[in-house]
Design a protein around this motif. Structure first.
Motif, PDB file in Angstrom:
ATOM      1  N   HIS A 104       0.824  -1.150   0.080  1.00 55.33           N
ATOM      2  CA  HIS A 104      -0.092   0.050   0.064  1.00 55.33           C
ATOM      3  C   HIS A 104       0.796   1.290  -0.212  1.00 55.33           C
ATOM      4  CE1 HIS A 104      -3.204   3.097   1.408  1.00 55.33           C
ATOM      5  NE2 HIS A 104      -3.756   2.328   0.726  1.00 55.33           N
ATOM      6  N   PRO A 105       0.631   2.176  -0.879  1.00 60.24           N
ATOM      7  CA  PRO A 105       1.580   3.202  -0.967  1.00 60.24           C
ATOM      8  C   PRO A 105       1.574   4.282   0.161  1.00 60.24           C
ATOM      9  CG  PRO A 105      -0.436   3.898  -2.261  1.00 60.24           C
ATOM     10  CD  PRO A 105      -0.747   2.190  -1.739  1.00 60.24           C
ATOM     11  N   LYS A 106       0.461   4.054   1.100  1.00 58.93           N
ATOM     12  CA  LYS A 106       0.674   5.072   2.455  1.00 58.93           C
ATOM     13  C   LYS A 106       1.105   4.186   3.541  1.00 58.93           C
ATOM     14  CE  LYS A 106      -1.795   7.812   5.518  1.00 58.93           C
ATOM     15  NZ  LYS A 106      -3.286   8.364   5.642  1.00 58.93           N
ATOM     16  N   GLN A 107       0.295   2.971   3.764  1.00 61.65           N
ATOM     17  CA  GLN A 107       0.588   2.101   4.959  1.00 61.65           C
ATOM     18  C   GLN A 107       1.734   1.142   5.015  1.00 61.65           C
ATOM     19  OE1 GLN A 107      -2.899   1.937   4.106  1.00 61.65           O
ATOM     20  NE2 GLN A 107      -3.611   3.541   5.542  1.00 61.65           N
ATOM     21  N   GLU A 108       2.101   0.975   3.470  1.00 61.50           N
ATOM     22  CA  GLU A 108       3.140  -0.062   3.479  1.00 61.50           C
ATOM     23  C   GLU A 108       2.929  -1.506   3.503  1.00 61.50           C
ATOM     24  OE1 GLU A 108       6.853   1.491   4.791  1.00 61.50           O
ATOM     25  OE2 GLU A 108       7.061   3.071   3.371  1.00 61.50           O
ATOM     26  N   GLU A 109       1.596  -1.486   3.839  1.00 62.13           N
ATOM     27  CA  GLU A 109       1.393  -3.044   4.149  1.00 62.13           C
ATOM     28  C   GLU A 109       1.035  -3.899   3.028  1.00 62.13           C
ATOM     29  OE1 GLU A 109      -3.257  -1.915   5.372  1.00 62.13           O
ATOM     30  OE2 GLU A 109      -1.731  -2.252   6.854  1.00 62.13           O
ATOM     31  N   GLU A 110       0.894  -5.003   3.018  1.00 64.21           N
ATOM     32  CA  GLU A 110       0.474  -5.835   1.884  1.00 64.21           C
ATOM     33  C   GLU A 110      -0.865  -5.736   1.638  1.00 64.21           C
ATOM     34  OE1 GLU A 110       1.433 -10.047   2.786  1.00 64.21           O
ATOM     35  OE2 GLU A 110       3.360  -9.955   2.181  1.00 64.21           O
ATOM     36  N   THR A 111      -1.370  -5.340   0.309  1.00 62.93           N
ATOM     37  CA  THR A 111      -2.545  -5.212  -0.172  1.00 62.93           C
ATOM     38  C   THR A 111      -2.706  -5.681  -1.274  1.00 62.93           C
ATOM     39  OG1 THR A 111      -2.423  -2.909   0.912  1.00 62.93           O
ATOM     40  CG2 THR A 111      -4.209  -3.297  -0.572  1.00 62.93           C
ATOM     41  N   GLN A 112      -4.144  -6.122  -1.695  1.00 60.89           N
ATOM     42  CA  GLN A 112      -4.451  -6.828  -2.902  1.00 60.89           C
ATOM     43  C   GLN A 112      -4.975  -5.685  -3.822  1.00 60.89           C
ATOM     44  OE1 GLN A 112      -4.370  -9.977  -3.939  1.00 60.89           O
ATOM     45  NE2 GLN A 112      -3.719 -11.257  -2.300  1.00 60.89           N
ATOM     46  N   TYR A 113      -4.630  -5.773  -5.138  1.00 60.83           N
ATOM     47  CA  TYR A 113      -5.060  -5.050  -6.291  1.00 60.83           C
ATOM     48  C   TYR A 113      -5.521  -6.059  -7.457  1.00 60.83           C
ATOM     49  CZ  TYR A 113      -2.869  -1.073  -3.962  1.00 60.83           C
ATOM     50  OH  TYR A 113      -2.544  -0.029  -2.931  1.00 60.83           O
ATOM     51  N   LEU A 114      -6.412  -5.540  -8.232  1.00 63.58           N
ATOM     52  CA  LEU A 114      -7.009  -6.138  -9.512  1.00 63.58           C
ATOM     53  C   LEU A 114      -6.385  -5.532 -10.549  1.00 63.58           C
ATOM     54  CD1 LEU A 114      -8.475  -8.456 -11.105  1.00 63.58           C
ATOM     55  CD2 LEU A 114     -10.540  -6.763 -10.692  1.00 63.58           C
ATOM     56  N   PHE A 115      -5.719  -6.155 -11.507  1.00 64.45           N
ATOM     57  CA  PHE A 115      -5.019  -5.616 -12.665  1.00 64.45           C
ATOM     58  C   PHE A 115      -5.794  -6.333 -13.870  1.00 64.45           C
ATOM     59  CE2 PHE A 115      -1.495  -5.213 -15.948  1.00 64.45           C
ATOM     60  CZ  PHE A 115      -1.685  -3.920 -16.063  1.00 64.45           C
ATOM     61  N   THR A 116      -6.501  -5.518 -14.765  1.00 67.52           N
ATOM     62  CA  THR A 116      -6.978  -6.110 -15.683  1.00 67.52           C
ATOM     63  C   THR A 116      -7.311  -5.124 -16.942  1.00 67.52           C
ATOM     64  OG1 THR A 116      -8.889  -7.179 -16.355  1.00 67.52           O
ATOM     65  CG2 THR A 116      -9.241  -5.540 -14.796  1.00 67.52           C
ATOM     66  N   ASP A 117      -7.042  -5.415 -18.156  1.00 66.72           N
ATOM     67  CA  ASP A 117      -7.122  -4.600 -19.273  1.00 66.72           C
ATOM     68  C   ASP A 117      -6.555  -3.298 -19.179  1.00 66.72           C
ATOM     69  OD1 ASP A 117      -9.082  -6.410 -20.358  1.00 66.72           O
ATOM     70  OD2 ASP A 117     -10.721  -5.093 -19.808  1.00 66.72           O
ATOM     71  N   GLY A 118      -4.971  -3.552 -18.516  1.00 64.61           N
ATOM     72  CA  GLY A 118      -4.313  -2.430 -18.348  1.00 64.61           C
ATOM     73  C   GLY A 118      -4.627  -1.276 -17.327  1.00 64.61           C
ATOM     74  N   GLN A 119      -5.461  -1.681 -16.475  1.00 67.16           N
ATOM     75  CA  GLN A 119      -6.309  -0.764 -15.605  1.00 67.16           C
ATOM     76  C   GLN A 119      -5.826  -1.379 -14.169  1.00 67.16           C
ATOM     77  OE1 GLN A 119     -10.047   0.080 -17.022  1.00 67.16           O
ATOM     78  NE2 GLN A 119      -9.399   2.188 -17.254  1.00 67.16           N
ATOM     79  N   LEU A 136       2.904   3.432  -7.538  1.00 66.46           N
ATOM     80  CA  LEU A 136       4.410   3.308  -7.900  1.00 66.46           C
ATOM     81  C   LEU A 136       5.521   4.473  -7.396  1.00 66.46           C
ATOM     82  CD1 LEU A 136       3.759   2.675 -11.636  1.00 66.46           C
ATOM     83  CD2 LEU A 136       4.715   0.804  -9.819  1.00 66.46           C
ATOM     84  N   LEU A 137       4.789   5.738  -6.885  1.00 66.18           N
ATOM     85  CA  LEU A 137       5.543   6.437  -6.409  1.00 66.18           C
ATOM     86  C   LEU A 137       6.549   6.279  -5.379  1.00 66.18           C
ATOM     87  CD1 LEU A 137       5.726   9.653  -6.617  1.00 66.18           C
ATOM     88  CD2 LEU A 137       4.014  10.141  -4.917  1.00 66.18           C
ATOM     89  N   PRO A 138       5.873   5.456  -4.283  1.00 59.75           N
ATOM     90  CA  PRO A 138       7.273   5.076  -2.989  1.00 59.75           C
ATOM     91  C   PRO A 138       8.278   3.948  -3.872  1.00 59.75           C
ATOM     92  CG  PRO A 138       5.024   4.486  -2.360  1.00 59.75           C
ATOM     93  CD  PRO A 138       4.878   4.814  -3.858  1.00 59.75           C
ATOM     94  N   LEU A 139       8.118   3.277  -5.087  1.00 57.64           N
ATOM     95  CA  LEU A 139       9.313   2.656  -5.540  1.00 57.64           C
ATOM     96  C   LEU A 139      10.097   3.501  -6.264  1.00 57.64           C
ATOM     97  CD1 LEU A 139       7.173   0.311  -4.774  1.00 57.64           C
ATOM     98  CD2 LEU A 139       8.008  -0.459  -7.022  1.00 57.64           C
ATOM     99  N   PHE A 140       9.676   4.933  -6.916  1.00 53.49           N
ATOM    100  CA  PHE A 140      10.508   5.524  -7.683  1.00 53.49           C
ATOM    101  C   PHE A 140      11.213   6.303  -6.832  1.00 53.49           C
ATOM    102  CE2 PHE A 140       8.121   3.893 -11.261  1.00 53.49           C
ATOM    103  CZ  PHE A 140       8.944   4.144 -12.513  1.00 53.49           C
ATOM    104  N   GLU A 141      10.478   6.684  -5.784  1.00 52.20           N
ATOM    105  CA  GLU A 141      11.091   7.509  -4.702  1.00 52.20           C
ATOM    106  C   GLU A 141      12.495   7.074  -4.271  1.00 52.20           C
ATOM    107  OE1 GLU A 141      10.013   9.986  -0.539  1.00 52.20           O
ATOM    108  OE2 GLU A 141       8.596   8.749  -1.651  1.00 52.20           O
ATOM    109  N   ALA A 142      12.213   5.721  -3.795  1.00 53.89           N
ATOM    110  CA  ALA A 142      13.400   4.934  -3.361  1.00 53.89           C
ATOM    111  C   ALA A 142      14.538   4.621  -4.292  1.00 53.89           C
ATOM    112  CB  ALA A 142      12.955   3.613  -2.529  1.00 53.89           C
ATOM    113  N   ALA A 143      13.942   4.526  -5.423  1.00 55.68           N
ATOM    114  CA  ALA A 143      14.822   4.068  -6.583  1.00 55.68           C
ATOM    115  C   ALA A 143      16.076   5.335  -6.884  1.00 55.68           C
ATOM    116  CB  ALA A 143      14.240   3.772  -7.885  1.00 55.68           C
ATOM    117  N   ARG A 144      15.560   6.403  -6.675  1.00 54.56           N
ATOM    118  CA  ARG A 144      16.740   7.560  -7.027  1.00 54.56           C
ATOM    119  C   ARG A 144      17.869   7.614  -6.012  1.00 54.56           C
ATOM    120  NH1 ARG A 144      12.969  13.008  -6.271  1.00 54.56           N
ATOM    121  NH2 ARG A 144      12.152  12.588  -4.314  1.00 54.56           N
ATOM    122  N   MET A 145      17.553   7.222  -4.871  1.00 54.93           N
ATOM    123  CA  MET A 145      18.699   7.101  -3.915  1.00 54.93           C
ATOM    124  C   MET A 145      19.283   8.323  -3.375  1.00 54.93           C
ATOM    125  SD  MET A 145      20.574   3.672  -5.451  1.00 54.93           S
ATOM    126  CE  MET A 145      21.588   3.345  -4.021  1.00 54.93           C
TER     127      MET A 145
END
Length: 281
Positions: A34-49, A87-96
């Motif tokens: 989860h982008p805020k709590q950082e806990e494991e969260t289920q999402y549904l990805f279908t048709d590019g959404q 994706l924001l937390p991942l990209f934030e961490a990736a720039r180091m």
């Protein structure tokens, strides 16, 4: 004759979700942070959404599923979520970031590799076009490299707030009667659900000239005054990562799943409503 539910690992649940348009008619359940709590969260990805799950349950209620009754009257429903939030937390961490250094440019496959969370790899097809809105992009030898840009993120957040504010004002007379500042606070409250306090909520409130403490206090008030029993998807009913509709013959503890029992002498729900209509009740 085999029952439709006898090989299911868990009792059936009612999910309101878009029907995938692919040939196999399936989407993917993804386990992400989860982008805020950082806990494991289920999402549904279908048709590019990408969709997030919400859960609602009234105190009393059941579902008629064919000739069976599901005692759990809760309903799960999917709503679209902007992948940039996830994706924001991942990209934030990736720039180091290191001091005043603006950070490193990284390739998409590096950024989306998160140990223990292979679900992010499913977002490769959409991550690039979305994250270009908030990243600097360099192309070298037909390869793209991304680095998060704070000013672009802030611009994107302000656009989100304005779009939500306009949508809120059209919900009804009560919302339309609110002042500009109240609508702005409501919009930031919604954004806040998928946004870390530091640094993004802080810089957003500063840009919009809002008091972040007031925003946080409003959130606490809303949480305590919300009477309906709503919570994240409970673990027993949470689908495992993979294709939608994939079942298993055993429960999570290895025991055979319980079979639903047919309601003896039950009638079709449409007939029940017809009888009530004819009787004038």
């Amino acid at each position: 004759m085999a029952l439709w539910c006898e090989n299911m690992a868990l009792p059936p649940r009612v999910l309101v979700a878009p029907r995938p348009s692919g040939a196999n008619g399936q989407g993917n359940f993804l386990l992400l942070r989860h982008p805020k709590q950082e806990e494991e969260t289920q999402y549904l990805f279908t048709d590019g959404q990408l969709h997030e799950f919400s859960w609602f349950k009234e105190r009393y209620g059941s579902w008629f599923l064919g000739d069976y009754v599901c005692e759990d009257g809760s309903v799960y429903y999917c709503t679209l979520v902007d992948p940039i939030f996830v994706l924001l937390p991942l990209f934030e961490a990736a720039r180091m970031l290191n001091g005043k250094d603006l950070g490193k440019f990284r390739q998409l496959d590096e950024i989306l590799y998160v140990e223990g969370y292979p679900g992010y790899q499913n977002l490769m097809s959409i991550a690039g076009k979305h994250m270009e809105l908030v990243c600097e992009v360099k192309e070298v030898a037909n390869m793209k490299f991304f680095r998060l840009d704070d000013s672009k993120v802030l611009t994107w957040l302000c656009c989100k707030v304005n779009s939500i504010k306009e949508a809120i004002s059209k919900l009804g007379k009560n919302y339309a009667a609110q002042g500009e500042r109240e609508l702005l606070k409501e919009a930031v409250q919604i954004i806040r659900e998928n946004l870390k306090g530091e640094p993004w909520l802080t810089v957003l409130c500063k840009k919009l000239q809002l008091d972040i403490n007031e925003i946080n206090d409003m959130a606490k008030t809303n949480d305590t005054s919300f009477c309906a029993d709503s919570s994240p998807v409970p673990a027993p009913a949470c689908p495992s990562e993979g294709g939608v509709g994939n079942g298993s013959a055993k429960s999570s503890k290895g025991r055979p799943a319980k079979k639903l029992k047919p309601e003896v002498g039950s009638k079709n729900i449409k007939d029940m409503f017809r009888r009530v209509t004819r009787s004038g009740k």
